[in-house]
Design a protein around this motif. Structure first.
Motif, PDB file in Angstrom:
ATOM      1  N   ALA A 166      40.917 -39.143 -18.201  1.00  0.00           N
ATOM      2  CA  ALA A 166      39.849 -39.168 -17.578  1.00  0.00           C
ATOM      3  C   ALA A 166      38.683 -39.107 -17.820  1.00  0.00           C
ATOM      4  O   ALA A 166      38.100 -39.768 -17.315  1.00  0.00           O
ATOM      5  N   LEU A 167      38.635 -37.661 -17.674  1.00  0.00           N
ATOM      6  CA  LEU A 167      37.365 -37.512 -18.428  1.00  0.00           C
ATOM      7  C   LEU A 167      36.484 -38.011 -18.794  1.00  0.00           C
ATOM      8  O   LEU A 167      35.856 -39.397 -19.396  1.00  0.00           O
ATOM      9  N   VAL A 168      37.283 -39.290 -19.994  1.00  0.00           N
ATOM     10  CA  VAL A 168      36.914 -39.936 -21.446  1.00  0.00           C
ATOM     11  C   VAL A 168      36.747 -41.508 -20.490  1.00  0.00           C
ATOM     12  O   VAL A 168      35.568 -41.778 -20.859  1.00  0.00           O
ATOM     13  N   TYR A 169      37.945 -42.233 -20.514  1.00  0.00           N
ATOM     14  CA  TYR A 169      38.454 -43.249 -19.674  1.00  0.00           C
ATOM     15  C   TYR A 169      37.240 -43.286 -18.532  1.00  0.00           C
ATOM     16  O   TYR A 169      36.128 -44.534 -19.139  1.00  0.00           O
ATOM     17  N   ASP A 170      37.039 -42.963 -17.607  1.00  0.00           N
ATOM     18  CA  ASP A 170      36.467 -42.640 -16.766  1.00  0.00           C
ATOM     19  C   ASP A 170      34.849 -42.910 -17.182  1.00  0.00           C
ATOM     20  O   ASP A 170      33.780 -44.373 -17.055  1.00  0.00           O
ATOM     21  N   ARG A 171      34.159 -42.473 -18.367  1.00  0.00           N
ATOM     22  CA  ARG A 171      32.732 -42.859 -18.524  1.00  0.00           C
ATOM     23  C   ARG A 171      32.581 -44.010 -19.230  1.00  0.00           C
ATOM     24  O   ARG A 171      31.778 -45.150 -19.464  1.00  0.00           O
ATOM     25  N   VAL A 172      34.078 -44.359 -20.281  1.00  0.00           N
ATOM     26  CA  VAL A 172      34.055 -45.195 -21.518  1.00  0.00           C
ATOM     27  C   VAL A 172      34.287 -46.589 -20.528  1.00  0.00           C
ATOM     28  O   VAL A 172      33.171 -47.463 -20.384  1.00  0.00           O
ATOM     29  N   LEU A 173      34.722 -46.351 -18.482  1.00  0.00           N
ATOM     30  CA  LEU A 173      34.320 -48.198 -18.074  1.00  0.00           C
ATOM     31  C   LEU A 173      32.569 -48.005 -17.558  1.00  0.00           C
ATOM     32  O   LEU A 173      32.559 -49.362 -17.790  1.00  0.00           O
ATOM     33  N   GLN A 174      32.836 -47.214 -16.559  1.00  0.00           N
ATOM     34  CA  GLN A 174      31.006 -46.727 -16.390  1.00  0.00           C
ATOM     35  C   GLN A 174      30.415 -47.540 -17.582  1.00  0.00           C
ATOM     36  O   GLN A 174      29.257 -47.894 -16.955  1.00  0.00           O
ATOM     37  N   ARG A 175      30.917 -47.467 -18.728  1.00  0.00           N
ATOM     38  CA  ARG A 175      29.657 -48.229 -19.631  1.00  0.00           C
ATOM     39  C   ARG A 175      30.185 -49.245 -19.840  1.00  0.00           C
ATOM     40  O   ARG A 175      29.419 -49.738 -20.786  1.00  0.00           O
ATOM     41  N   GLY A 176      31.172 -49.847 -19.931  1.00  0.00           N
ATOM     42  CA  GLY A 176      31.626 -51.283 -19.740  1.00  0.00           C
ATOM     43  C   GLY A 176      32.023 -51.100 -20.964  1.00  0.00           C
ATOM     44  O   GLY A 176      32.438 -52.100 -21.822  1.00  0.00           O
ATOM     45  N   GLY A 177      32.804 -50.371 -20.990  1.00  0.00           N
ATOM     46  CA  GLY A 177      33.862 -49.996 -22.440  1.00  0.00           C
ATOM     47  C   GLY A 177      35.103 -50.595 -22.508  1.00  0.00           C
ATOM     48  O   GLY A 177      35.189 -50.900 -20.767  1.00  0.00           O
ATOM     49  N   SER A 178      35.823 -50.270 -22.992  1.00  0.00           N
ATOM     50  CA  SER A 178      37.381 -50.477 -23.193  1.00  0.00           C
ATOM     51  C   SER A 178      38.376 -49.141 -23.301  1.00  0.00           C
ATOM     52  O   SER A 178      37.593 -48.994 -24.378  1.00  0.00           O
ATOM     53  N   ILE A 179      39.340 -49.015 -22.974  1.00  0.00           N
ATOM     54  CA  ILE A 179      39.902 -48.301 -22.654  1.00  0.00           C
ATOM     55  C   ILE A 179      40.829 -47.901 -24.436  1.00  0.00           C
ATOM     56  O   ILE A 179      41.757 -47.614 -24.659  1.00  0.00           O
ATOM     57  N   SER A 180      41.040 -50.036 -25.019  1.00  0.00           N
ATOM     58  CA  SER A 180      41.571 -49.771 -25.935  1.00  0.00           C
ATOM     59  C   SER A 180      41.134 -50.693 -27.166  1.00  0.00           C
ATOM     60  O   SER A 180      41.057 -52.420 -26.797  1.00  0.00           O
ATOM     61  N   ALA A 181      40.545 -49.852 -28.211  1.00  0.00           N
ATOM     62  CA  ALA A 181      39.958 -51.698 -28.442  1.00  0.00           C
ATOM     63  C   ALA A 181      40.366 -52.163 -29.888  1.00  0.00           C
ATOM     64  O   ALA A 181      40.071 -53.242 -29.611  1.00  0.00           O
ATOM     65  N   GLU A 182      41.569 -51.632 -30.647  1.00  0.00           N
ATOM     66  CA  GLU A 182      41.917 -52.007 -31.277  1.00  0.00           C
ATOM     67  C   GLU A 182      43.651 -51.875 -31.659  1.00  0.00           C
ATOM     68  O   GLU A 182      44.193 -52.602 -32.076  1.00  0.00           O
ATOM     69  N   HIS A 183      43.483 -50.591 -30.354  1.00  0.00           N
ATOM     70  CA  HIS A 183      45.242 -50.188 -30.830  1.00  0.00           C
ATOM     71  C   HIS A 183      46.138 -51.519 -29.747  1.00  0.00           C
ATOM     72  O   HIS A 183      47.675 -51.064 -30.201  1.00  0.00           O
ATOM     73  N   GLY A 184      46.000 -52.104 -28.910  1.00  0.00           N
ATOM     74  CA  GLY A 184      46.625 -52.408 -27.683  1.00  0.00           C
ATOM     75  C   GLY A 184      47.044 -51.683 -26.495  1.00  0.00           C
ATOM     76  O   GLY A 184      46.017 -50.345 -26.566  1.00  0.00           O
ATOM     77  N   ILE A 185      48.028 -52.407 -25.833  1.00  0.00           N
ATOM     78  CA  ILE A 185      48.135 -51.312 -24.674  1.00  0.00           C
ATOM     79  C   ILE A 185      49.989 -51.132 -24.958  1.00  0.00           C
ATOM     80  O   ILE A 185      50.154 -49.815 -24.751  1.00  0.00           O
ATOM     81  N   GLY A 186      50.824 -51.540 -24.857  1.00  0.00           N
ATOM     82  CA  GLY A 186      51.976 -50.595 -25.172  1.00  0.00           C
ATOM     83  C   GLY A 186      52.746 -50.107 -23.887  1.00  0.00           C
ATOM     84  O   GLY A 186      52.582 -50.680 -23.021  1.00  0.00           O
ATOM     85  N   GLN A 187      53.199 -49.169 -24.431  1.00  0.00           N
ATOM     86  CA  GLN A 187      53.811 -48.412 -23.274  1.00  0.00           C
ATOM     87  C   GLN A 187      53.280 -47.184 -23.413  1.00  0.00           C
ATOM     88  O   GLN A 187      52.572 -46.980 -21.625  1.00  0.00           O
TER      89      GLN A 187
END
Lengths: 478, 478
Positions: free
Chosen positions: A417-438
């Motif tokens: 949560a700590l990492v992804y919140d900061r990624v999203l705040q800056r217009g980033g992506s939670i999956s750059a190259e691995h995809g979503i899957g399960q």
């Protein structure tokens, strides 16, 4: 553990494929367990069709019997997208027998390969024609091109050549209705309607089954030159990236970021790997640069040495080592590629495959590292990745001396949560190259733009109204 | 000519936009007549929203009143995709007031522009930051970036940088339901679900309205070098292309094919344009090569001269002229760009914007030219285009002395069939860069893979169930 109604389905599937190519019972772990061993599923059967027509017939049979199916290539995915769930009711559709390289067209710079070809086989077929297929990643000896396309794989040459999506011109796809879309177009320009190709690429088997692809090839470069440079700050590394892009253009084919902590981890676990930059320069970051030149080695060397000389003078780098031979260049890449292994030796950790606007990376790393330390003092950040693409592998390791397994168990949700919140705040992506899957399905559902999410659900429902194509991957089941 | 029920709609639209920005009545030809003057429509009104929120509100209003709408940028399209039909019941939605360049991010090499920005304005904003936005085409002073994306525009630098689709990282789109998808992602890597971006790009306004885009920028090259070479055959031109790609890699940014007949046509109508290659060399083809170099002019010149020297020695070229100054380089491009104008001077003709696998071009041209001569002796082929992309402008002119208008009237259907049949037989495209619009809708319906066509109809129906977004363009009305 099949239900009674499945018997008729299995009989017909066996008739279709031959008994040898429909596997049931025990001993199917190679298909049912994902590569990271996080998802242990159980398939109704493993089907191994040998032609696109057999794939289509099988998909029609699945539709008729309402059996859902999970397409699988080399089973090297990192997000659990290619293994069945635990119900024992899903058909595992292995594409590995679709293995023909159908055509290499040298003048058109294209290659047509079936989905089950290994990435390394595609690279080799291009190489045999004196050409380059630039998609390149750790699993290339066991992943398939179909899987690469289904997940829009990235790798180490995206900076110059793009992701799998940018390397594909046309597709052959079996739709959820069991029809074959013959879209193996080898054209650079074709404005005749919606981009179906890019819709199937990256859809993780949830919209149809890719059975073959026409891929872009490139003239092979005549010389490759590699260097490792030590940078005093992330801002300096970014300035060096800008300088390398401006001065080398598309000749710059690699720009990998490596933190000093990563180098130390490799040093600790693989002391035999040479480390050309001493640890006393006070530089917390290193970058691995690669130039691929269409003239010759002398030209590439001159260009790289001039670039690094200017960067040293500008203070963007404080030290640099240029590989003097192919062997030394391979050692530098080996150093880079040993980071994940060194990290495994250090114990379990919390991985993040994130992307950010490149300009946002220095502030992100600083802010996120401070927040991690505040949350869990002594926590160790293992940060490396494809800086030129804005793609970081931002992994979090337990403080020295703490039990890694307990750390993972207790800290993963909070640290994600700590990492992804900061990624999203800056217009980033939670999956750059691995995809979503399960693995990231719920995170996607919680964080994606709601209009985008509705559009995706609309597309899924329209193309796969029975919901039989890899259900519960990428999107939640409805 | 509005129906009684329209009054309420127009009142509410006027309320929404202000009376100044909802135009009705006569004098709207600039919006209603397409650039080639083939389609003269009649709009219910011309709406000129000033913000994405106004676009969204307008789309919701249209949905409520079941008014269909036609998005329009600079109205420079070549296939009638951006003008209203003759019913007087369609709303013309002009995006021209969405004109802000919202952001230039130098470290991330991105620029965010609203749909109504002229392509030239986007190029200039990139240039002001010392960077390059490489999309470039004849209409750049009047076409908009929104239109470029809606039609997936091509142009002269596709060989190196790709079409509009490859130059776009993210979009802001108003859906047919009047929601705003905030997808202005500036990431090189983002594997979080289906590729919505590429679905809207090239959809010609039939799936939604693009209101802004995040675009890729590149470091500006430091030197450009241009040459014209005479080739004895098309096979020789192809061999020269292969040599240039192998020897220059991504430094090769232009490779344009020009037939000797094109050069003679320019000579006839624009004798003031210098023609550096004499007409007595016996070479029926010329190619215009452009290198864009990140080092300096001396390096670019050396590379180009070496390439051409080797090509002359190999017999791939029989003569070559390297531009010695920027002015000379511009003259070479001017020569190339004067072909369509010279052809207009010669009278009406039958145009084909086609693409083929590059390897198929020599046989296609030979076969098609013979068939044209057999069908209509003395017919003149005006063939030029982007050889490096497999994209030919394959235009057919009346035999010398025949009335061009009568030729067009009498021969167009038969000659289209003759050309397109041969294009499709070889895996080519009937619309390489201009799109489908109204002009090629029936040809698309008749020639596209039936599964692809059904998939496209399914997508249209799912995303725009009321069928209000640019109906009858690209796809037939259901």
């Amino acid at each position: 553990m099949s239900a009674p109604g499945d018997a008729g389905f299995l009989d017909r599937a066996r008739q279709l494929l031959g008994a040898d190519q429909l596997l049931t019972g025990d001993g199917l772990e190679a298909y049912e367990l994902d590569w990271r061993k996080r998802y242990a599923g159980r398939a109704l059967a493993v089907a191994r069709p040998g032609t696109p027509a057999e794939v289509a017939a099988l998909v029609r049979l699945c539709a008729e019997h309402r059996v859902s199916l999970v397409p699988q290539g080399g089973n090297t995915g990192l997000v659990g997208g290619g293994v069945p769930d635990g119900s024992g009711r899903q058909l595992l559709l292995s594409l590995r027998r679709l293995r023909q390289v159908r055509q290499v067209d040298r003048d058109n710079l294209t290659l047509c390969a079936e989905a089950g070809c290994l990435l390394a086989e595609v690279q080799a077929a291009a190489g045999a024609a004196g050409l380059l297929f630039p998609l390149s990643l750790g699993a290339e000896g066991s992943c398939t091109i179909g899987g690469n396309l289904a997940t829009n794989a990235g790798g180490t040459q995206v900076l110059r050549y793009g992701n799998a999506r940018e390397l594909c011109l046309g597709l052959e796809v079996v739709t959820p209705q069991g029809e074959v879309w013959h879209g193996l177009c080898g054209l650079r320009k074709d404005n005749t309607g919606y981009d179906l190709r890019d819709l199937f690429i990256g859809s993780e088997g949830t919209l149809g089954v890719i059975t073959a692809a026409t891929l872009k090839l490139f003239p092979a470069p005549r010389a490759t030159m590699t260097a490792l440079a030590a940078c005093p700050t992330l801002d300096a590394a970014l300035a060096l990236l800008g300088r390398a892009r401006a001065g080398a253009g598309a000749t710059l084919t690699g720009f990998e970021l490596i933190s000093r902590a990563c180098l130390r981890l490799v040093q600790r676990h693989f002391p035999q790997i040479p480390q050309p930059l001493p640890d006393d320069a006070g530089a917390p970051w290193a970058v691995l640069l690669e130039l691929s030149d269409h003239e010759d080695e002398a030209h590439a060397r001159l260009l790289l040495e001039r670039l690094l000389g200017d960067a040293l003078e500008a203070g963007e780098a404080v030290d640099a080592a240029v590989a003097q031979s192919l062997a030394q260049a391979q050692q530098l890449w080996h150093l880079r590629e040993s980071i994940p292994l060194a990290q495994s030796e250090e114990g379990l950790n919390i991985k993040h495959d994130i992307a950010l606007p490149i300009s946002a990376i220095p502030a992100f790393v600083k802010d996120c590292e401070a927040a991690l330390q505040a949350h869990c003092p002594g926590v160790r950040l293992v940060c490396f990745g494809h800086l030129g693409d804005g793609n970081l592998h931002f992994n979090v390791q337990a403080p020295e001396g703490q039990d890694p397994a307990a750390f993972l168990r207790e800290q993963e949700p909070a640290i994600n949560a700590l990492v992804y919140d900061r990624v999203l705040q800056r217009g980033g992506s939670i999956s750059a190259e691995h995809g979503i899957g399960q693995l990231k399905r719920e995170q996607l559902a919680d964080s994606k733009d709601p209009v985008a999410l509705r559009l995706m659900q609309t597309l899924k429902q329209a193309l796969d109204p029975l919901g039989l194509m890899n259900p519960g991957r990428l999107l939640r089941r409805p």
